[in-house]
Scaffold this motif. Structure first.
Motif, mmCIF file in Angstrom:
data_model
loop_
_atom_site.group_PDB
_atom_site.id
_atom_site.type_symbol
_atom_site.label_atom_id
_atom_site.label_comp_id
_atom_site.label_asym_id
_atom_site.label_seq_id
_atom_site.Cartn_x
_atom_site.Cartn_y
_atom_site.Cartn_z
ATOM 1 N N ALA A 1 41.367 40.558 35.598
ATOM 2 C CA ALA A 1 40.739 39.000 35.499
ATOM 3 C C ALA A 1 41.205 37.986 36.869
ATOM 4 C CB ALA A 1 40.867 38.510 34.293
ATOM 5 N N SER A 2 42.564 38.034 36.808
ATOM 6 C CA SER A 2 43.253 37.073 37.663
ATOM 7 C C SER A 2 42.726 37.691 39.145
ATOM 8 C CB SER A 2 44.356 37.186 37.655
ATOM 9 O OG SER A 2 44.890 36.661 36.513
ATOM 10 N N ALA A 3 42.857 39.175 39.412
ATOM 11 C CA ALA A 3 42.423 39.647 41.019
ATOM 12 C C ALA A 3 40.952 39.371 41.014
ATOM 13 C CB ALA A 3 42.779 41.189 40.976
ATOM 14 N N LEU A 4 40.099 39.542 40.140
ATOM 15 C CA LEU A 4 38.562 39.282 40.454
ATOM 16 C C LEU A 4 38.220 37.736 40.608
ATOM 17 C CD1 LEU A 4 37.069 41.347 37.574
ATOM 18 C CD2 LEU A 4 36.924 41.833 40.059
ATOM 19 N N ILE A 5 38.990 36.798 40.231
ATOM 20 C CA ILE A 5 38.868 35.650 40.202
ATOM 21 C C ILE A 5 39.432 35.026 41.869
ATOM 22 C CG2 ILE A 5 39.638 33.207 39.544
ATOM 23 C CD1 ILE A 5 39.616 34.340 36.726
ATOM 24 N N ASP A 6 40.476 35.856 41.977
ATOM 25 C CA ASP A 6 41.065 35.370 43.394
ATOM 26 C C ASP A 6 40.256 35.935 44.324
ATOM 27 O OD1 ASP A 6 43.584 34.388 42.296
ATOM 28 O OD2 ASP A 6 44.803 36.398 42.362
ATOM 29 N N GLN A 7 39.283 36.859 44.145
ATOM 30 C CA GLN A 7 38.365 37.330 45.017
ATOM 31 C C GLN A 7 37.215 36.622 45.282
ATOM 32 O OE1 GLN A 7 37.908 41.576 43.920
ATOM 33 N NE2 GLN A 7 39.932 41.809 44.126
ATOM 34 N N GLY A 8 36.945 35.666 44.377
ATOM 35 C CA GLY A 8 36.053 34.777 44.406
ATOM 36 C C GLY A 8 35.094 34.658 43.347
ATOM 37 N N ALA A 9 35.215 35.647 42.363
ATOM 38 C CA ALA A 9 34.209 35.612 40.928
ATOM 39 C C ALA A 9 34.470 34.362 40.381
ATOM 40 C CB ALA A 9 34.864 36.851 40.130
#
Length: 363
Positions: A208-216
């Motif tokens: 989840a953190s990685a996806l948010i870091d990618q702009g989600a």
């Protein structure tokens, strides 16, 4: 939930069911006496997800039927655990036994053959017979509606999805989520990270953190814990839940959740068994929204009233028979998967290994 070998079984469930299904008695199955029901829970009743959904359903079923339902927790996917647990209940008079795991399938097949006077039901199972019926919900319907909520609220159009394993039952939720989002925003995309396990909060947090870091700015999920919603709330973005209403854990972030409503299906099915002449579905019950597989819970405060109205209108359409995987439908590479005027078959749903336009998958 740990469903061992699901990648193999799900891909051929419809064909496999035919080979393990004995011929049903012409007059159906009838209990030999008054109903006595027992449930075998895969995990703890307060796990916050899969098993807790069954526990909440059990309470409602008891009230609806006026019957006490006994249960035992932590019956893992091991025949040496499953069979003794079921047989203890049967020795005490249980004549309806309900399992709650894919891994209960083979043990339930053996038990049904050994105890032909007992009715068996099993969630997420693959085995069926004259006194045994497996059942599962069409989760892609409720995930489509959650995708609509995600697409309506997202400002960037970039959505993330934390998924367990690249199996058909997960892939159909991802695709439906994307199609729902694109109904609200045709340019919406969905980045997916598979954790490789049904319940691992550490991996889910990292994904989840990685996806948010990618702009989600909205995180969907098909994993067992509420961790993706918790991370979304911590990071100031939104999310959609799975299994239960995850506003319990992230009230500000969770826009809506795909939830199990097992009581709706099980009350109806148990009444059929109790009435006598029960005929289990020969390939198992694959339950649509209208019959009590899944539904949505919500909405969170971030979903505008006019968007919620549109989502509920689509829910009504699904209740009336709308098909999500209706043609013409192509995959992300442009290959036609469903022709115009056709609907994707149940067999093709179970083995879904392709994605619609806008879905980006990564490990």
């Amino acid at each position: 939930m740990l469903r061992k070998l699901l990648s193999i079984a799900a891909a051929s469930l419809m064909a496999t069911a035919a080979s393990v299904t004995p011929a049903l008695a012409a007059d159906g199955y009838t209990l030999p006496g008054k109903p006595s029901i027992a449930m075998l829970y895969y995990g703890p009743k307060n796990d916050g997800g899969w098993t807790q959904a069954f526990e909440e359903a059990r309470v409602k079923i008891e009230k609806e039927l006026g019957l006490k339902i006994n249960f035992v927790e932590n019956i893992t996917e091991d025949a040496s655990v499953i069979k003794p647990a079921a047989e203890r209940f049967i020795s005490r008079g249980a004549n309806i036994v309900i399992g709650t795991a894919f891994g209960h399938s083979d043990a339930f097949k053996d038990l049904a053959a050994k105890y032909p006077k007992v009715a068996f039901l099993n969630a997420s199972g693959t085995t069926n017979g004259p006194n045994l019926e497996s059942f599962y919900g069409r989760t892609y319907e409720s995930q489509y509606l959650c995708g609509m909520a995600a697409g309506a609220v997202s400002k960037s159009g970039k959505l993330g999805f934390v998924a367990a394993n690249p199996f058909g039952v997960v892939n159909w939720t991802i695709n439906a989520f994307a199609l729902g989002a694109q109904k609200m925003n045709p340019n919406a995309t969905v980045n997916v990270i598979y954790t490789g396990t049904w319940n691992d909060p550490v991996k889910e947090r990292a994904a989840a953190s990685a996806l948010i870091d990618q702009g989600a700015d909205v995180i969907g999920q098909h994993v067992d814990s509420p961790t993706p919603q918790i991370v979304a709330q911590e990071r100031g973005v939104y999310g959609t839940g799975h299994h239960r209403d995850l506003r319990q854990f992230a009230p500000k972030a969770t826009l809506c959740s795909s939830v199990w409503v097992w009581d709706k299906f099980l009350v109806t099915e148990l009444k059929k068994i109790i009435a006598g002449g029960w005929k289990p579905e020969p390939y198992g019950a694959f339950i649509p929204l209208k019959d009590g597989g899944t539904d949505i819970a919500g909405f969170g405060p971030a979903v505008p009233a006019d968007k919620a109205k549109l989502i509920l209108a689509e829910r009504d359409a699904l209740l009336k028979g709308k098909q999500i995987y209706a043609g013409p439908l192509a995959d992300r590479d442009g290959k036609q998967r469903v022709a115009a005027g056709q609907v994707l078959s149940d067999g093709d749903l179970w083995k879904m290994d392709w994605f619609v336009k806008g879905v980006v998958t990564q490990k």
